[in-house]
Motif scaffolding. Sequence first.
Motif, mmCIF file in Angstrom:
data_model
loop_
_atom_site.group_PDB
_atom_site.id
_atom_site.type_symbol
_atom_site.label_atom_id
_atom_site.label_comp_id
_atom_site.label_asym_id
_atom_site.label_seq_id
_atom_site.Cartn_x
_atom_site.Cartn_y
_atom_site.Cartn_z
ATOM 1 N N VAL A 169 0.830 -1.201 0.000
ATOM 2 C CA VAL A 169 0.000 0.000 0.000
ATOM 3 C C VAL A 169 0.869 1.258 0.000
ATOM 4 O O VAL A 169 0.554 2.248 -0.684
ATOM 5 C CB VAL A 169 -0.964 -0.008 1.213
ATOM 6 N N LEU A 170 1.979 1.223 0.727
ATOM 7 C CA LEU A 170 2.863 2.382 0.765
ATOM 8 C C LEU A 170 3.672 2.502 -0.518
ATOM 9 O O LEU A 170 3.975 3.607 -0.974
ATOM 10 C CB LEU A 170 3.785 2.301 1.978
ATOM 11 N N ARG A 171 4.048 1.365 -1.111
ATOM 12 C CA ARG A 171 4.755 1.415 -2.404
ATOM 13 C C ARG A 171 3.843 1.986 -3.483
ATOM 14 O O ARG A 171 4.285 2.758 -4.333
ATOM 15 C CB ARG A 171 5.235 0.017 -2.793
ATOM 16 N N CYS A 172 2.562 1.608 -3.429
ATOM 17 C CA CYS A 172 1.583 2.143 -4.387
ATOM 18 C C CYS A 172 1.430 3.646 -4.204
ATOM 19 O O CYS A 172 1.420 4.406 -5.179
ATOM 20 C CB CYS A 172 0.248 1.442 -4.201
ATOM 21 N N SER A 173 1.312 4.087 -2.953
ATOM 22 C CA SER A 173 1.177 5.511 -2.663
ATOM 23 C C SER A 173 2.397 6.282 -3.161
ATOM 24 O O SER A 173 2.263 7.330 -3.801
ATOM 25 C CB SER A 173 1.002 5.723 -1.162
ATOM 26 N N ALA A 174 3.590 5.755 -2.866
ATOM 27 C CA ALA A 174 4.819 6.426 -3.301
ATOM 28 C C ALA A 174 4.886 6.515 -4.823
ATOM 29 O O ALA A 174 5.298 7.538 -5.380
ATOM 30 C CB ALA A 174 6.034 5.679 -2.765
ATOM 31 N N GLY A 175 4.466 5.463 -5.506
ATOM 32 C CA GLY A 175 4.477 5.473 -6.965
ATOM 33 C C GLY A 175 3.526 6.508 -7.545
ATOM 34 O O GLY A 175 3.872 7.225 -8.492
ATOM 35 N N LEU A 176 2.321 6.595 -6.980
ATOM 36 C CA LEU A 176 1.347 7.582 -7.453
ATOM 37 C C LEU A 176 1.850 9.004 -7.211
ATOM 38 O O LEU A 176 1.724 9.873 -8.084
ATOM 39 C CB LEU A 176 0.008 7.382 -6.741
ATOM 40 N N LEU A 177 2.419 9.236 -6.041
ATOM 41 C CA LEU A 177 2.921 10.573 -5.719
ATOM 42 C C LEU A 177 4.094 10.948 -6.619
ATOM 43 O O LEU A 177 4.165 12.086 -7.113
ATOM 44 C CB LEU A 177 3.346 10.619 -4.253
ATOM 45 N N ALA A 178 5.005 10.009 -6.852
ATOM 46 C CA ALA A 178 6.139 10.288 -7.740
ATOM 47 C C ALA A 178 5.654 10.606 -9.150
ATOM 48 O O ALA A 178 6.135 11.551 -9.790
ATOM 49 C CB ALA A 178 7.095 9.100 -7.759
ATOM 50 N N ALA A 179 4.677 9.825 -9.637
ATOM 51 C CA ALA A 179 4.133 10.070 -10.977
ATOM 52 C C ALA A 179 3.460 11.431 -11.048
ATOM 53 O O ALA A 179 3.592 12.168 -12.028
ATOM 54 C CB ALA A 179 3.138 8.969 -11.335
ATOM 55 N N GLY A 180 2.721 11.778 -9.988
ATOM 56 C CA GLY A 180 2.056 13.073 -9.951
ATOM 57 C C GLY A 180 3.033 14.228 -9.971
ATOM 58 O O GLY A 180 2.849 15.213 -10.695
ATOM 59 N N TYR A 181 4.107 14.096 -9.195
ATOM 60 C CA TYR A 181 5.100 15.178 -9.155
ATOM 61 C C TYR A 181 5.873 15.283 -10.465
ATOM 62 O O TYR A 181 6.209 16.389 -10.904
ATOM 63 C CB TYR A 181 6.062 14.946 -7.992
#
Length: 245
Positions: A169-181
């Motif tokens: 769940v945290l890896r998914c969150s980090a991936g979404l945030l990195a993609a967004g930035y």
Amino acid sequence: MTGLAWITFGLALALAVVRIPAALRRENRLMLWLFALVAMAVLLSIEGPYLAIDAALGGINLANLILRFLLYGICLLMAVRISRAFNALGAQRILLGPWGLAALAAAGVGTVVSFLLLGRLPSTVGLAAGDNREWFDLYAGLGRIYPSFTGLVLVPSLVRHARSSGRAVLRCSAGLLAAGYLLLASTNTFVLMPASWVAVMQTMNYSAVLLLLAGLAIIWIAGVAARRRTLAKGLPRNKSTEVKN
């Protein structure tokens, strides 16, 4: 792109509303303010609400200036929140240290000065360039550069978490945030795009916001789930048994 804008506004507003009970318990009010500010910023990017609010402020595009500072505040709060969630202390030191605060001050002063030098323009969402193209480009550019700075500071840490062997769940969150930035940073290429690509620009802007909101929402959901598991086991709550939210 109005539909995508309203979807983004609805998501931000819903996330703010669900944070109210926690805020009333004095639990991490930062997230409530963050989601509420995002909702306000998205609302000011939609033509109907923008024109109505700007008319109440005198019809001189003050709503656009307010939107710019809302975005600066949102980006800083969001970046600090994410740096704490992923223990990116180096990024937090940059954001809140001399360099980060100097970047924020420079963006703020430059935004006000360029806005004033633009002169009085017709009230329009997105703000028309008018005759002062150079000042308009500076005004628009600053509105993208500082938010991109706050995100790029975090990207290395987010990518490391996304590629780690930690909780999914945290890896998914980090991936979404990195993609967004990264998508947010790519909006600095708008100056190279023809004016007719408005739909492309709006899609990039709202998609970046949606990715960031989704990443933050997953952090919050993971934190709620961790607390419930802890309570179900009858264990005392502590920082080691839950996600920082």
